[in-house]
Design an enzyme around this catalytic site. Structure first.
Site, PDB file in Angstrom:
ATOM      1  N   TYR A   5      -6.942 -20.806  43.062  1.00 21.38           N
ATOM      2  CA  TYR A   5      -7.012 -21.698  41.893  1.00 21.38           C
ATOM      3  C   TYR A   5      -6.404 -20.943  40.699  1.00 21.38           C
ATOM      4  O   TYR A   5      -6.659 -19.741  40.534  1.00 21.38           O
ATOM      5  CB  TYR A   5      -8.483 -22.030  41.644  1.00 21.38           C
ATOM      6  CG  TYR A   5      -8.729 -22.808  40.377  1.00 21.38           C
ATOM      7  CD1 TYR A   5      -8.399 -24.165  40.299  1.00 21.38           C
ATOM      8  CD2 TYR A   5      -9.287 -22.196  39.267  1.00 21.38           C
ATOM      9  CE1 TYR A   5      -8.623 -24.874  39.143  1.00 21.38           C
ATOM     10  CE2 TYR A   5      -9.517 -22.912  38.102  1.00 21.38           C
ATOM     11  CZ  TYR A   5      -9.173 -24.251  38.048  1.00 21.38           C
ATOM     12  OH  TYR A   5      -9.395 -24.951  36.903  1.00 21.38           O
ATOM     13  N   LYS A  54     -16.518 -30.448  40.152  1.00 20.56           N
ATOM     14  CA  LYS A  54     -15.757 -31.293  41.066  1.00 20.56           C
ATOM     15  C   LYS A  54     -16.707 -32.163  41.906  1.00 20.56           C
ATOM     16  O   LYS A  54     -17.410 -32.972  41.350  1.00 20.56           O
ATOM     17  CB  LYS A  54     -14.835 -30.422  41.914  1.00 20.56           C
ATOM     18  CG  LYS A  54     -14.089 -29.320  41.111  1.00 20.56           C
ATOM     19  CD  LYS A  54     -13.056 -29.846  40.151  1.00 20.56           C
ATOM     20  CE  LYS A  54     -12.533 -28.824  39.165  1.00 20.56           C
ATOM     21  NZ  LYS A  54     -11.979 -27.594  39.727  1.00 20.56           N
ATOM     22  N   ASP A  91     -14.861 -19.492  47.909  1.00 16.86           N
ATOM     23  CA  ASP A  91     -14.852 -20.622  46.978  1.00 16.86           C
ATOM     24  C   ASP A  91     -14.710 -21.880  47.828  1.00 16.86           C
ATOM     25  O   ASP A  91     -13.642 -22.157  48.373  1.00 16.86           O
ATOM     26  CB  ASP A  91     -13.680 -20.467  45.994  1.00 16.86           C
ATOM     27  CG  ASP A  91     -13.616 -21.610  44.977  1.00 16.86           C
ATOM     28  OD1 ASP A  91     -14.160 -22.694  45.266  1.00 16.86           O
ATOM     29  OD2 ASP A  91     -13.007 -21.423  43.908  1.00 16.86           O
ATOM     30  N   ARG A  99     -31.377 -18.991  28.303  1.00 12.17           N
ATOM     31  CA  ARG A  99     -30.228 -18.239  28.844  1.00 12.17           C
ATOM     32  C   ARG A  99     -30.626 -17.498  30.125  1.00 12.17           C
ATOM     33  O   ARG A  99     -29.797 -17.245  30.987  1.00 12.17           O
ATOM     34  CB  ARG A  99     -29.650 -17.271  27.803  1.00 12.17           C
ATOM     35  CG  ARG A  99     -28.471 -16.456  28.343  1.00 12.17           C
ATOM     36  CD  ARG A  99     -27.509 -15.972  27.260  1.00 12.17           C
ATOM     37  NE  ARG A  99     -28.181 -15.202  26.231  1.00 12.17           N
ATOM     38  CZ  ARG A  99     -28.598 -13.943  26.359  1.00 12.17           C
ATOM     39  NH1 ARG A  99     -28.435 -13.310  27.507  1.00 12.17           N
ATOM     40  NH2 ARG A  99     -29.209 -13.328  25.374  1.00 12.17           N
TER      41      ARG A  99
END
Ligand SMILES: *Cc1c(COP(=O)(O)O)cnc(C)c1O
Length: 394
Positions: A107, A202, A177, A54
């Site tokens: 978004y 993406k 972004d 983690r």
């Protein structure tokens, strides 16, 4: 070195133990530190080494080095999703009482996060319509500015240089972004942006097989973003996903060239078709952001939107007529995808905001894949021919 060379070679080392050429997949949640003293030193940050996946993993760490080089950043961080990236950035950079500005439309997931969850931390969120609106009206209390270089699905262009200029007036931190353009087409940090982020799901991943998020910037800012993302929110990427993402990034330039080449051809075909009301693609000279994007980026991306007169019914008929395009949300996959944003990705948005953002019932979004452009055009031509004419009233 040029981008194509860096995307293959950077951040990658031949495994000293085995000679393995490609980054090995370290599928391990914890890492042994051999002696108690070594464990103590590692936890105190006095010796290097992995502790727990983690906090960090060797497969992920090599990928982060590659991405830092590609973004021209001190440091990159890879997390479980684009949404994990956005939320960690915002929680790390803003305190209660601060004001956060964004240029809309964002978004859908980011919009919902800011308004429904993030605002509950006592942070004021304010929207601006464009880069020029922000520059003219930015308020002194603004601490962080969030924007997308190409907005979804209407492909409005936001110029990072104007955002930087606005931020300098008030000392705000800028967050870009850059999912739609990728570092191959634009490196926002080189234009003065503080933090760049992506949905790695993406184009960076590029094969439609993972969910991932990327953040990059200076060591000073990344230190707190990394701690919030990994230690507090707890959204590391899994090593298998990190492995697939680094494999995808190696071919990013090759794929982007193919996506863009096809998108331009498809957009030109659609623009000349009488059944199509409007084509939105920044690579067309008719797009209002064509010159601006051409001035600061080295390409126009692979997403093409169109408007068809006739609302959901007629858009649905076209989508159902397509054979090669797959009906699905997301973008940047090898396969060409098509969706009707108003009834899918933007269905949760209130109607006034949705229509103000240009997401009408007439809009269809295509993520153009890397297939043969002629085959994609033939599929669209057939689907359009089968469409009944639009009612003359619409
Ligand atoms: C998909 C997307 C996101 C969210 O990313 P996930 O990987 O789905 O969490 C954020 N911003 C943009 C522009 C996107 O397209």
């Amino acid at each position: 070195m040029q981008f194509k060379t860096m995307s293959v070679h950077s951040g990658q080392r031949i495994d000293p133990q085995t000679g393995a050429l490609t980054t090995p997949l370290y599928q391990s949640s914890t890492f042994s530190y051999v002696t108690a003293q070594a464990g103590k030193d590692r936890f105190a940050g006095q010796s290097a080494g992995f502790i727990y996946s983690r906090f960090g993993n060797p497969t992920t760490a090599e990928l982060e080095q590659k991405l830092a080089v590609l973004e021209g950043a001190d440091e990159a961080l890879v997390v479980a999703s684009g949404m994990a990236a956005v939320s960690a950035i915002m929680y790390a950079l803003a305190d209660s009482g601060d004001e956060v500005a964004y240029i809309g439309p964002l978004y859908g997931g980011t919009d919902a996060f800011l308004k429904q969850t993030f605002s509950r931390a006592g942070i004021k969120v304010s929207a601006y319509e464009s880069d020029h609106d922000l520059l003219a009206n930015i308020r002194p209390a603004t601490k962080v500015i969030l924007f997308e270089t190409l907005t979804n699905p209407t492909l409005k262009v936001v110029d990072p240089r104007l955002v930087v200029e606005a931020a300098r007036k008030v000392g705000a931190i800028t967050v870009c972004d850059n999912t739609f353009l990728t570092p191959y087409l634009l490196r926002p940090l080189a234009l003065g942006i503080d933090i760049v982020m992506h949905s790695g799901t993406k184009y960076l991943g590029g094969h439609g097989d993972i969910i991932a998020g990327v953040v990059a910037g200076s060591h000073a800012l990344m230190k707190s973003i990394r701690t919030v993302a990994l230690k507090h929110i707890g959204s590391p990427i899994g090593p298998q996903e990190a492995y697939l993402l680094q494999r995808g990034v190696k071919t990013l330039p090759l794929r982007m060239d193919a996506h863009q080449h096809n998108a331009q051809k498809v957009a030109e075909f659609l623009a000349a078709h009488t059944a199509v009301k409007r084509v939105i693609y920044p690579g067309l000279a008719s797009h209002p952001g064509h010159d601006a994007l051409g001035a600061f980026a080295s390409g126009f991306g692979g997403v093409v939107s169109i408007e068809l007169a006739g609302g959901f019914e007629r858009c649905a008929a076209l989508l159902d007529n397509l054979q090669l395009f797959v009906q699905a949300v997301s973008l940047g996959d090898l396969e060409s995808l098509a969706c009707h944003p108003a009834s899918t990705t933007h269905a949760a948005m209130d109607e006034v905001t949705r229509l103000a953002a240009g997401v009408t019932d007439d809009l269809i979004r295509f993520s153009i894949g890397v297939e043969d452009a002629g085959d994609l055009i033939a599929d669209l031509a057939t689907a359009l021919t089968r469409l009944s004419p639009a009612a003359t009233t619409s």
